[in-house]
Design an enzyme around this catalytic site. Structure first.
Site, PDB file in Angstrom:
ATOM      1  N   ASP A 239      64.953  49.673  20.043  1.00 48.14           N
ATOM      2  CA  ASP A 239      65.870  49.156  19.027  1.00 48.14           C
ATOM      3  C   ASP A 239      66.439  47.825  19.542  1.00 48.14           C
ATOM      4  OD1 ASP A 239      67.683  48.893  16.933  1.00 48.14           O
ATOM      5  OD2 ASP A 239      69.162  50.197  17.884  1.00 48.14           O
TER       6      ASP A 239
ATOM      7  N   ASP B 286      69.533  55.127  12.744  1.00 44.54           N
ATOM      8  CA  ASP B 286      69.659  55.086  14.205  1.00 44.54           C
ATOM      9  C   ASP B 286      70.950  55.769  14.624  1.00 44.54           C
ATOM     10  OD1 ASP B 286      68.671  54.442  16.740  1.00 44.54           O
ATOM     11  OD2 ASP B 286      69.935  52.668  16.859  1.00 44.54           O
TER      12      ASP B 286
ATOM     13  N   THR C 145      62.562  46.642  15.186  1.00 48.81           N
ATOM     14  CA  THR C 145      62.584  47.894  15.940  1.00 48.81           C
ATOM     15  C   THR C 145      61.127  48.212  16.218  1.00 48.81           C
ATOM     16  OG1 THR C 145      64.585  48.645  14.813  1.00 48.81           O
ATOM     17  CG2 THR C 145      63.222  50.338  15.861  1.00 48.81           C
TER      18      THR C 145
ATOM     19  N   HIS D 260      75.360  56.580  27.615  1.00 52.54           N
ATOM     20  CA  HIS D 260      75.310  55.279  26.944  1.00 52.54           C
ATOM     21  C   HIS D 260      76.611  55.024  26.190  1.00 52.54           C
ATOM     22  CE1 HIS D 260      73.908  51.885  24.548  1.00 52.54           C
ATOM     23  NE2 HIS D 260      74.220  52.550  23.452  1.00 52.54           N
TER      24      HIS D 260
ATOM     25  N   TYR E 233      80.394  43.927  14.024  1.00 53.33           N
ATOM     26  CA  TYR E 233      80.290  45.379  13.870  1.00 53.33           C
ATOM     27  C   TYR E 233      81.565  46.091  13.433  1.00 53.33           C
ATOM     28  CZ  TYR E 233      82.434  47.209  18.199  1.00 53.33           C
ATOM     29  OH  TYR E 233      83.300  47.588  19.184  1.00 53.33           O
TER      30      TYR E 233
ATOM     31  N   GLU F 126      66.897  48.502  23.490  1.00 54.52           N
ATOM     32  CA  GLU F 126      67.472  49.844  23.600  1.00 54.52           C
ATOM     33  C   GLU F 126      66.327  50.834  23.716  1.00 54.52           C
ATOM     34  OE1 GLU F 126      70.306  50.550  20.427  1.00 54.52           O
ATOM     35  OE2 GLU F 126      71.890  49.521  21.569  1.00 54.52           O
TER      36      GLU F 126
ATOM     37  N   ARG G  18      73.343  41.347  20.989  1.00 54.69           N
ATOM     38  CA  ARG G  18      74.693  41.807  21.372  1.00 54.69           C
ATOM     39  C   ARG G  18      75.805  40.878  20.926  1.00 54.69           C
ATOM     40  NH1 ARG G  18      73.514  46.940  21.863  1.00 54.69           N
ATOM     41  NH2 ARG G  18      72.048  47.369  23.552  1.00 54.69           N
TER      42      ARG G  18
ATOM     43  N   ARG H  96      86.352  49.152  25.524  1.00 55.84           N
ATOM     44  CA  ARG H  96      87.689  49.725  25.289  1.00 55.84           C
ATOM     45  C   ARG H  96      88.359  50.250  26.555  1.00 55.84           C
ATOM     46  NH1 ARG H  96      84.584  51.384  21.001  1.00 55.84           N
ATOM     47  NH2 ARG H  96      83.926  53.238  22.112  1.00 55.84           N
TER      48      ARG H  96
ATOM     49  N   TYR I 117      73.556  57.389  18.023  1.00 52.77           N
ATOM     50  CA  TYR I 117      74.315  56.909  19.193  1.00 52.77           C
ATOM     51  C   TYR I 117      74.662  58.173  19.973  1.00 52.77           C
ATOM     52  CZ  TYR I 117      78.192  54.060  21.277  1.00 52.77           C
ATOM     53  OH  TYR I 117      79.055  53.361  22.098  1.00 52.77           O
TER      54      TYR I 117
ATOM     55  N   GLU J 108      64.818  54.213  23.302  1.00 54.69           N
ATOM     56  CA  GLU J 108      65.106  55.373  22.455  1.00 54.69           C
ATOM     57  C   GLU J 108      63.830  56.156  22.183  1.00 54.69           C
ATOM     58  OE1 GLU J 108      67.478  54.652  18.971  1.00 54.69           O
ATOM     59  OE2 GLU J 108      68.488  52.894  19.845  1.00 54.69           O
TER      60      GLU J 108
ATOM     61  N   LYS K 221      70.938  44.454  14.419  1.00 52.44           N
ATOM     62  CA  LYS K 221      69.894  45.457  14.627  1.00 52.44           C
ATOM     63  C   LYS K 221      68.727  45.275  13.669  1.00 52.44           C
ATOM     64  CE  LYS K 221      72.398  48.028  17.530  1.00 52.44           C
ATOM     65  NZ  LYS K 221      71.916  48.631  18.776  1.00 52.44           N
TER      66      LYS K 221
ATOM     67  N   THR L  97      70.308  54.950  22.233  1.00 60.41           N
ATOM     68  CA  THR L  97      69.911  54.527  23.577  1.00 60.41           C
ATOM     69  C   THR L  97      70.072  55.681  24.565  1.00 60.41           C
ATOM     70  OG1 THR L  97      70.776  52.379  23.012  1.00 60.41           O
ATOM     71  CG2 THR L  97      70.290  52.749  25.334  1.00 60.41           C
TER      72      THR L  97
ATOM     73  N   GLN M 286      76.241  41.359  17.289  1.00 57.86           N
ATOM     74  CA  GLN M 286      76.850  42.685  17.108  1.00 57.86           C
ATOM     75  C   GLN M 286      78.353  42.657  17.382  1.00 57.86           C
ATOM     76  OE1 GLN M 286      74.977  45.651  19.600  1.00 57.86           O
ATOM     77  NE2 GLN M 286      76.121  47.363  18.720  1.00 57.86           N
TER      78      GLN M 286
ATOM     79  N   GLU N 147      74.028  47.605  29.569  1.00 56.04           N
ATOM     80  CA  GLU N 147      74.559  48.515  30.590  1.00 56.04           C
ATOM     81  C   GLU N 147      74.050  48.149  31.983  1.00 56.04           C
ATOM     82  OE1 GLU N 147      72.998  51.639  27.812  1.00 56.04           O
ATOM     83  OE2 GLU N 147      74.365  52.856  29.011  1.00 56.04           O
TER      84      GLU N 147
HETATM   85 MN    MN Z   1      70.032  51.929  18.858  1.00 59.43          MN
END
Ligand code: MN
Length: 418
Positions: free
Chosen positions: A230, A125, A254, A132, A241, A198, A234, A141, A127, A200, A250, A346, A237, A360
């Protein structure tokens, strides 16, 4: 390109996902029969395995349609892909001599159970939608450091689990995992509270490789595309992560759409990636347009409720194409196999209602979305059904993927409380 007419009447509607221009590949079963290869045409599915067994389809190195998966066709190579599509177009075109012989091999889609269209050998997968990555980075961040320093140079990805990929219609069970509240020092083991989707696209590798391949070679290796959800936990994660990326967050499931839309069917809809904001290293340069103009949407249907569209976007919002991702994937010398699945990452647009995840859409849960019923959602509730749709719009016809749906079931009791 305009609508190609078929003797299957329902395939000539501007409203069907499956006109003669499309001819997507799936695997279906009817009551009491084993899963077998089929081709969607209008509101029917052609039993392609039966057509091959009857000698109406003949492929080099065949039979290739008798295994209940499309991997043998993929593995037979691009010349066979092209020949099969040519034979199907001939057989299903208006005025085809074979129409009467084929008619008994048509099964109404409404009465067919759709199964996994291919055996997923590996799953990676990515990114790769800038909006996104920017949105998620801003939440975690701040806007100054939203995009990681490597993002404009490299298609970031992680190796996922082929075993977690399921077909549309499969229920998804809310997982348990290690979670930590932002103000807590230590985690707890509990059901996920921030379960998400997600939106995708998935690219399917049809031609294997055993060393680095160019972007052009990578594009040639792709057999077709599916829609891909996906599912993402959260809260699991957020805790797990760093520093190595997603793992259990994840790995619950899927979901892919049941129809593989071939690259050949998407050819008229090729579109370029957006302008580069930083020059790419030469090996990632694209020799031509390698994205596709595919309208995408997501609906959420609460248990017993109505379907609400929560996002509309387009595949052209990707910064990197699947061919660039596949090329980058092989730079290490990594081999690719027939049935390798690559998730795009995503897909989010710039506007709020074009975002491809609830993370989001609800901005990390701070701005819940409101459904038609007045209910709100920050993340998914038990019983919610999530459905992805996708279609490329031609002149008087469309090339669609069918629905990619899954329903979230409540968590079971603590799996370790025995
Ligand atoms: Mn994904």
């Amino acid at each position: 390109m305009t609508l190609k007419k078929s003797w299957v009447e329902s395939a000539n509607s501007a409203e069907t996902d499956f006109p003669l221009n499309n001819l997507p590949y799936g695997v279906f079963a009817t009551e009491g029969t084993a899963p077998r290869c089929g081709v969607a045409i209008g509101d029917m599915v052609l039993d392609a395995a039966a057509a091959e067994a009857a000698g109406l389809i003949a492929l080099e190195g065949g039979p290739l349609l008798q295994s209940g998966a499309w991997n043998p066709v993929m593995g037979a190579g691009a010349a066979v892909w092209k020949d099969l599509r040519r034979q199907l177009v001939t057989l299903l075109s208006e005025g085809a001599a074979e129409a009467e012989a084929l008619r008994p091999m048509l099964v109404p889609l409404a009465g067919a159970t759709l199964c996994m269209p291919f055996a997923v050998t590996e799953y990676t997968d990515f990114y790769a939608s800038k909006n996104h990555a920017f949105n998620v980075g801003t939440m975690f961040r701040g806007p100054e450091n939203a995009l990681p320093p490597n993002w404009l140079s490299i298609p970031i990805g992680y190796n996922g689990r082929a075993s977690s990929v399921v077909v549309s219609g499969s229920d998804v069970r809310r997982p348990w995992g290690q979670l930590k509240a932002p103000d807590a020092e230590l985690p707890i083991f509990a059901p996920c509270k921030r379960f998400d989707l997600e939106l995708e696209m998935g690219a399917i590798v049809g031609t294997p490789s055993s060393g680095p391949v160019s972007v052009a070679e990578a594009d040639d290796m792709i057999f077709g595309y599916v829609l891909l959800n996906d599912w993402s936990a959260r809260d699991i994660q957020a805790w797990e992560y760093q520093p190595l990326g997603p793992f259990q967050a994840k790995a619950t499931a899927t979901t892919i759409s049941p129809w593989i839309v071939t690259k050949a069917a998407l050819e008229p809809f090729r579109a370029p990636t957006p302008p580069r904001e930083r020059e790419l290293l030469p090996y990632l340069a694209e020799p031509g347009p390698m994205l596709y103009d595919i309208d995408l949407s997501v609906t959420l249907t609460p248990a017993g409720g109505v379907e609400n569209t929560i996002s509309r976007t387009n595949y052209t919002n990707m910064y990197y194409s699947a061919a660039q991702q596949l090329c980058h994937h092989t730079t290490s010398g990594c081999s690719m196999r027939v049935g390798d699945l690559l998730g795009s990452g995503t897909i989010s647009g710039t506007e709020k209602d074009t975002r491809g995840s609830l993370l989001e859409l609800s901005w990390g849960g701070k701005e819940p979305i409101t459904l038609d019923s007045g209910e709100t959602r920050s993340f998914l509730e038990d019983g919610d059904t999530l459905t992805l749709y996708g279609a490329a719009q031609g002149d008087g016809y469309r090339v669609g993927f069918g629905a990619c749906a899954g329903t979230l079931l409540p968590a079971l009791d603590d799996p370790f409380a025995r």
